[in-house]
Scaffold this active site. Sequence first.
Site, mmCIF file in Angstrom:
data_model
loop_
_atom_site.group_PDB
_atom_site.id
_atom_site.type_symbol
_atom_site.label_atom_id
_atom_site.label_comp_id
_atom_site.label_asym_id
_atom_site.label_seq_id
_atom_site.Cartn_x
_atom_site.Cartn_y
_atom_site.Cartn_z
ATOM 1 N N SER A 134 0.827 -1.211 0.000
ATOM 2 C CA SER A 134 0.000 0.000 0.000
ATOM 3 C C SER A 134 0.857 1.256 0.000
ATOM 4 O O SER A 134 1.966 1.258 0.513
ATOM 5 C CB SER A 134 -0.923 0.027 1.214
ATOM 6 N N LYS A 189 -4.597 -6.751 3.198
ATOM 7 C CA LYS A 189 -4.584 -5.629 2.234
ATOM 8 C C LYS A 189 -5.997 -5.337 1.717
ATOM 9 O O LYS A 189 -6.378 -4.179 1.514
ATOM 10 C CB LYS A 189 -3.635 -5.950 1.062
ATOM 11 N N HIS A 192 -7.698 -3.392 4.268
ATOM 12 C CA HIS A 192 -7.142 -2.028 4.192
ATOM 13 C C HIS A 192 -7.909 -1.229 3.140
ATOM 14 O O HIS A 192 -8.317 -0.089 3.366
ATOM 15 C CB HIS A 192 -5.644 -2.102 3.838
ATOM 16 N N ASN A 193 -8.111 -1.833 1.994
ATOM 17 C CA ASN A 193 -8.776 -1.106 0.910
ATOM 18 C C ASN A 193 -10.242 -0.823 1.225
ATOM 19 O O ASN A 193 -10.761 0.228 0.863
ATOM 20 C CB ASN A 193 -8.641 -1.865 -0.410
ATOM 21 N N GLU A 196 -10.187 2.029 3.387
ATOM 22 C CA GLU A 196 -9.816 3.176 2.520
ATOM 23 C C GLU A 196 -11.058 3.725 1.784
ATOM 24 O O GLU A 196 -11.277 4.939 1.750
ATOM 25 C CB GLU A 196 -8.761 2.692 1.517
HETATM 26 C C1 6PG Z 1 -3.076 1.402 -1.851
HETATM 27 C C2 6PG Z 1 -4.354 1.462 -2.649
HETATM 28 C C3 6PG Z 1 -4.220 0.798 -3.979
HETATM 29 C C4 6PG Z 1 -5.543 0.720 -4.753
HETATM 30 C C5 6PG Z 1 -5.859 1.961 -5.460
HETATM 31 C C6 6PG Z 1 -7.004 1.853 -6.436
HETATM 32 O O1 6PG Z 1 -3.159 0.897 -0.743
HETATM 33 O O2 6PG Z 1 -2.053 1.881 -2.319
HETATM 34 O O3 6PG Z 1 -5.356 0.799 -1.937
HETATM 35 O O4 6PG Z 1 -3.741 -0.484 -3.765
HETATM 36 O O5 6PG Z 1 -5.465 -0.261 -5.688
HETATM 37 O O6 6PG Z 1 -6.101 2.942 -4.520
HETATM 38 O O7 6PG Z 1 -8.168 1.372 -5.865
HETATM 39 P P1 6PG Z 1 -9.583 1.648 -6.534
HETATM 40 O O8 6PG Z 1 -9.354 1.867 -7.994
HETATM 41 O O9 6PG Z 1 -10.398 0.423 -6.293
HETATM 42 O O10 6PG Z 1 -10.115 2.875 -5.878
#
Ligand code: 6PG
Length: 470
Positions: A134, A189, A192-193, A196
């Site tokens: 990430s 991960k 995490h997303n 996010e």
């Molecule tokens: C990270 C992000 C990354 C992610 C992008 C795009 O931790 O660096 O989570 O891995 O893939 O942010 O995600 P989306 O296109 O689904 O918004």
Amino acid sequence: MTDRTWGLIGMGVMGTSLARNFGKKGVPLALYNRYIKGSEEQIALERTQTYPELKEALAFESLTQFINTLEQPRKILIMLPAGSAVDRILSELSPLLSEGDIIIDGGNSHYEDTERRAHLMVQKKFLFLGMGVSGGAEGALNGPSLMVGGDIKGYQLVAKDLEILAAKNKHGKACCGYLGKGGAGHFVKMIHNGIEYAEMQLLAEIFELNLSSPDSSLETLQKQFSDWNNTESKSYLLDLTFKILGYQEKGKPFIDLISDQASNKGTGAWAASSGATTGFPNTVMTAALHARYTSSFKSERLKFAKLLKFAPSVSPKEIPDLKNSYDLSRWINHHQGFDMIRHTGNNFGWELNLSDIAQLWTEGCIIKSDLMDQLCILFKKHSSIFEMAVFQNLALKSKPEWSAVLEYALTMNIPIPCLSSSLNYLLSMTQEQSSAHLIQAQRDFFGAHGFERLDQEGRSLNHGPWHDQN
Ligand code: 6PG
């Protein structure tokens, strides 16, 4: 010559940035990118010529030549888009590798794919790791957060190098760690997303609520976000959001030039559906995901906005203070994410330590924040955010404000899926008696699915008198 310590496959943005990060630290590298006539030619070579830190790296379009430059056991980091590209490269690599070679998939792979690949790779006697990375391109270049799962022996062989690559937190600790067998790293991960997605959507909701006030402007909002970022609400995403608001093009706010349809690459959907299939409520990230989906139906939105013109039900009120509701929703979002990790981790036998995971997320990653620093400490004593006094105090203090925010949003016809779903979750999880007995009765009425009775010990299934009395 077999003097290359690391081989990197896939010279997209993330692969190139990680290669440059290794290059800055003087690691001898071999870089591979596939050759596709007309679209991908001499990509790896171009990277070595563009970036000074890669000028000593060797560039390849032949997998065999690439493999033959690596010292043994070989250490190979694959940075390819999730899905079939990873399976393809693994099957191309397999005949070229030797027992004990270490292969790391550093893409955003689905953890179930990583589990499957780990089984396959162990049969071939390769040491396979699935690693969540990430921090975007900047993190990859200057220090990402690395969440590693898979073969523990493989991890031990690369741990030092990965720690060199990773971000360091304010105590100098590398944001890199081993989380368990198989897909543990990619699972963490994925969560995490999910977190996010919700963190981003919460900011978008605050943005819209704020701008609905006649006294508000992008400048005042930017100032407010910047002030919040000097408090316990500080986070990387808040920081970049107030910076975004300051950009202009030809005297106009840049943000107003961007289409209001959000995209995604799938990891948020995986996180949301993982909660749905394992039975853990992750309503806030799910609400954020569906907010993105809803945004993408632009032509329908335009059509329906004309068909259904909701007038504000009362004259616009003064906007309530939003900060505590924002903070509390973030705590609840994190609670749901960490709780999923705790429960699902147990099911997989991963024994995931929440404080250690929070530590991995204190630097380098997209959800790094002061809240994460706090959680890193608090999870040493508590396994759930709901047990933390600081959360309880915030929840008790903010509830009236939160109600005012919801009322304001309804009055102003502003959708707030994450702010409202986090409140609903808080109310649901603190309710001694829910309404689910009615659901049980309904299920039994139409499907004889049975229910437990309160006046009976044990878990036997009973049926209601529904049809006897008809
Ligand atoms: C990270 C992000 C990354 C992610 C992008 C795009 O931790 O660096 O989570 O891995 O893939 O942010 O995600 P989306 O296109 O689904 O918004």
